[in-house]
Scaffold this active site. Structure first.
Site, mmCIF file in Angstrom:
data_model
loop_
_atom_site.group_PDB
_atom_site.id
_atom_site.type_symbol
_atom_site.label_atom_id
_atom_site.label_comp_id
_atom_site.label_asym_id
_atom_site.label_seq_id
_atom_site.Cartn_x
_atom_site.Cartn_y
_atom_site.Cartn_z
ATOM 1 C CG ASN A 23 -0.114 -0.172 2.350
ATOM 2 O OD1 ASN A 23 1.003 -0.007 2.530
ATOM 3 N ND2 ASN A 23 -0.934 0.068 3.559
ATOM 4 C CG ASP A 98 8.245 -14.994 16.537
ATOM 5 O OD1 ASP A 98 8.413 -15.339 17.911
ATOM 6 O OD2 ASP A 98 8.756 -14.816 15.729
ATOM 7 C CG ASP A 203 10.885 -14.122 21.555
ATOM 8 O OD1 ASP A 203 11.693 -13.679 20.439
ATOM 9 O OD2 ASP A 203 10.687 -13.249 22.489
ATOM 10 C CD GLU A 258 15.133 -16.485 20.010
ATOM 11 O OE1 GLU A 258 15.956 -15.695 19.569
ATOM 12 O OE2 GLU A 258 14.376 -15.934 21.198
ATOM 13 C CG HIS A 331 14.426 -11.862 13.100
ATOM 14 N ND1 HIS A 331 14.304 -13.344 13.474
ATOM 15 C CD2 HIS A 331 14.019 -11.389 14.274
ATOM 16 C CE1 HIS A 331 14.122 -13.520 14.577
ATOM 17 N NE2 HIS A 331 13.729 -12.241 15.277
ATOM 18 C CG ASP A 332 17.149 -11.725 16.342
ATOM 19 O OD1 ASP A 332 16.435 -10.769 16.033
ATOM 20 O OD2 ASP A 332 16.584 -12.614 16.926
HETATM 21 C C1 NOJ Z 1 14.372 -12.871 19.936
HETATM 22 C C2 NOJ Z 1 13.896 -12.213 18.913
HETATM 23 O O1 NOJ Z 1 14.215 -13.028 17.893
HETATM 24 C C3 NOJ Z 1 14.211 -10.883 18.722
HETATM 25 O O2 NOJ Z 1 14.085 -10.487 17.808
HETATM 26 C C4 NOJ Z 1 13.734 -10.278 19.941
HETATM 27 O O3 NOJ Z 1 14.463 -8.829 20.022
HETATM 28 C C5 NOJ Z 1 13.866 -10.753 21.421
HETATM 29 N N1 NOJ Z 1 13.574 -12.102 21.278
HETATM 30 C C6 NOJ Z 1 13.092 -10.155 22.364
HETATM 31 O O4 NOJ Z 1 11.752 -10.473 22.177
#
Ligand code: NOJ
Length: 555
Positions: A23, A98, A203, A258, A331-332
């Site tokens: 958009n 997630d 998470d 995670e 993504h981290d």
């Molecule tokens: C792990 C996630 O992958 C990350 O992106 C996030 O900042 C932290 N947990 C806190 O939720």
């Protein structure tokens, strides 16, 4: 081992904010993904994991959730979500969401109510403690640090107590000791399953239970040491088992936790097939391979011998007892080709080599958006170009501590989470075809050559290679269920191993260097059955060319 779809599947991770904007507001959204379903299906993946799409003030890009049952406005609506889910399902792709329940956003109504007074019925939904000493305000209850810098405790002037936040100030930790919190979370999870989703990526799930002593972190303990008082806390397994019984059972779904602070031993407690807890976890040992003393901003070169030994430890450690999840980025993390490969002269070959390695290991492979193109790290010139709070906090803290700007930026260029978060590169056109508007974060300028359109047109691209690789893995269940045996352990350039099972014996060889290197002489004449073609020749049955990666049948 029990055979299931989530062991055989290949996962594609979607970071909605950066995938496709429909958009023109510069932010990726659900309708954007909806328009790219055929592209995703064309990769040959079976499962997608969507980073958080829930309502959020976005202090930490959706990991600070203010409403677990609604979609972030910038991303669309629940109706868009349902359409997306149906679109994936129609293509035979499962959808994993997630689950962020170690903490919520400080804007969540639960927290607002909790902080409103000491007698609020939700006071005990979060972790409140009086401060120490006579000071005004008093000192924090202990020495715990927050992941994104500063103390893990924030003083609330209204009620004169501290609350715990292991991440940002705006991410207060939920109190899992409170049965009402667990019930609320489990009910929410069930509603998502009833809506039709196929699983959760959980998470920081290993942080749910805090040691009730709230003892200090010891000097030798890092934030995510396996012994830290909030890592694998005393009630973690009880909470997860209760979750299994009350939220997960009865649904054919997958779970992947995670798992900061996880050793192979701890992993077996959380994901051992006999444990009745979770299906898989993300370990961090491999991601820590270039950190110094647990500090990701102090980087050291990666040793292939060490990398092989870490991967072998997990392959053998879980063999027959639990299931690995394999990833070289998310993504981290930095872009895999920049970190483990060579994003210069051998970008295409090394990107393919890493994908081949990932899809040849035992465990479920995760491919992160853009990895199938060989997208690389970005090096924005100024800190003003960065958006990630972790990066911004590090920059501020490091400069305040006297570090030089150039050194700090070099470290950010290598490690910043924004490396993975620049927009997906669809074409060489305006904003790489990601948005008609102003993108929320800058593009990697290499989009002019590295993009979907260009790679579609090039039969030798990483994109086409990814498609043949996913097809190849599907045709060789040995790569899913076979055993793993590392070869050439001390070789500094060659990553070689054998997979055996399901009627096959396969030799995988990956040259992690820009020089030709000797392969392994593995018995009788190996028959080459899959390869990335290497680069610049040098390939013979006995030798691998630069960054050549290949699979041979040994029977
Ligand atoms: C792990 C996630 O992958 C990350 O992106 C996030 O900042 C932290 N947990 C806190 O939720």
């Amino acid at each position: 081992m029990r055979k299931t779809w989530w062991k055989e599947g290949i996962v594609y991770q979607l970071y909605p904010r950066s995938f496709m904007d429909s958009n023109g507001d510069g932010i990726g959204d659900l309708r954007g993904i909806l328009g790219r379903l055929d592209y995703i299906a064309s990769l040959g993946v079976d499962i997608v994991w969507l980073n958080p799409v829930y309502a959020s003030p976005n202090k930490d890009n959706g990991y600070d959730i203010s409403d677990y049952e609604n979609v972030m406005e910038e991303f669309g609506s629940l109706a868009d979500f349902d359409a997306l889910l149906a679109g994936f399902h129609a293509r035979g792709i499962k959808v994993v969401m997630d689950l962020v329940v170690n903490h919520s956003s400080s804007e969540h109504p639960w927290f607002r109510e909790s902080r409103s007074s000491k007698t609020s019925p939700k006071r005990d939904w979060y972790i409140w403690k009086p401060g120490l000493g006579p000071g005004k305000p008093p000192s924090p209850p202990n020495n715990w640090k927050a992941c994104f810098t500063g103390p893990a405790w924030e003083f609330d002037p209204g009620t004169e107590e501290y609350y715990l936040h292991l991440f940002a100030v705006e991410q207060p930790d939920l109190n899992w000791e409170n049965p009402a919190v667990r019930q609320a979370v489990f009910a929410m999870m069930r509603r998502w399953f009833e809506r039709g989703i196929d699983g959760f990526r959980m998470d920081v799930i290993t942080l749910l239970s805090k040691d009730p002593s709230y003892r200090n972190l010891r000097p030798e303990e890092g934030m995510f040491s396996p012994t830290a008082p909030y890592v694998y806390g005393p009630r973690l397994h009880e909470f997860i088992r209760q979750m299994r019984q009350e939220a997960l059972s009865g649904f054919d779904i997958m779970t992947v936790g995670e798992a900061p602070g996880t050793t192979v031993e701890k992993a077996l407690e959380l994901v051992g097939e006999d444990r009745g807890e979770l299906d898989m976890l993300f370990q961090f040992e491999l991601m820590g391979i270039d950190h110094t003393d647990g500090d990701k901003w102090r980087q050291r070169p990666i040793s292939l011998v060490e990398m092989k030994s870490v991967i072998e430890g997990w392959q053998l450690g879980l063999a027959g007892r639990a299931w690995n999840s394999n990833y070289f980025m998310n993504h981290d993390q930095p872009r895999s080709v920049s970190r483990f490969g060579d994003d210069g002269a051998y970008r295409s070959e090394s990107a393919k080599a890493l994908l081949l390695l990932n899809l040849s290991l035992c465990g479920t492979p995760y491919i992160y958006q853009g990895e199938e193109l060989g997208m690389a790290n970005v090096a924005f010139p100024s800190i003003k170009d960065y958006r990630d709070l972790d990066t911004l906090n590090y920059h501020k803290e490091a400069l305040a501590a006297g570090a030089g700007e150039a050194k700090v930026m070099a470290s950010i260029h290598y490690m910043s989470r924004d490396n993975a978060r620049t927009p997906m590169q669809w074409s060489a056109g305006k904003n790489a075809g990601f948005t008609q508007g102003e993108p929320w974060i800058g593009l990697n300028p290499d989009y002019r050559t590295v993009n979907v359109e260009a790679e579609e047109a090039d039969p030798a691209s990483v994109l086409h290679f990814t498609r043949s690789l996913t097809k190849f893995r599907k045709a060789h269940p040995c790569l899913v269920y076979g055993s793993f045996e590392l070869l050439a352990r001390e070789d500094p350039r060659l990553f070689a191993f054998i997979r055996e099972g399901e009627g096959e014996r396969l030799l995988v060889e990956v040259n992690f260097s820009g020089q030709a290197t000797a392969g392994v002489a593995a018995g009788k004449s190996p028959r080459l059955i899959f390869s990335n073609g290497g680069a610049g020749g040098g390939s013979t049955p006995a030798m691998l060319g630069p960054w050549e990666a290949r699979i041979s049948a040994l029977n």
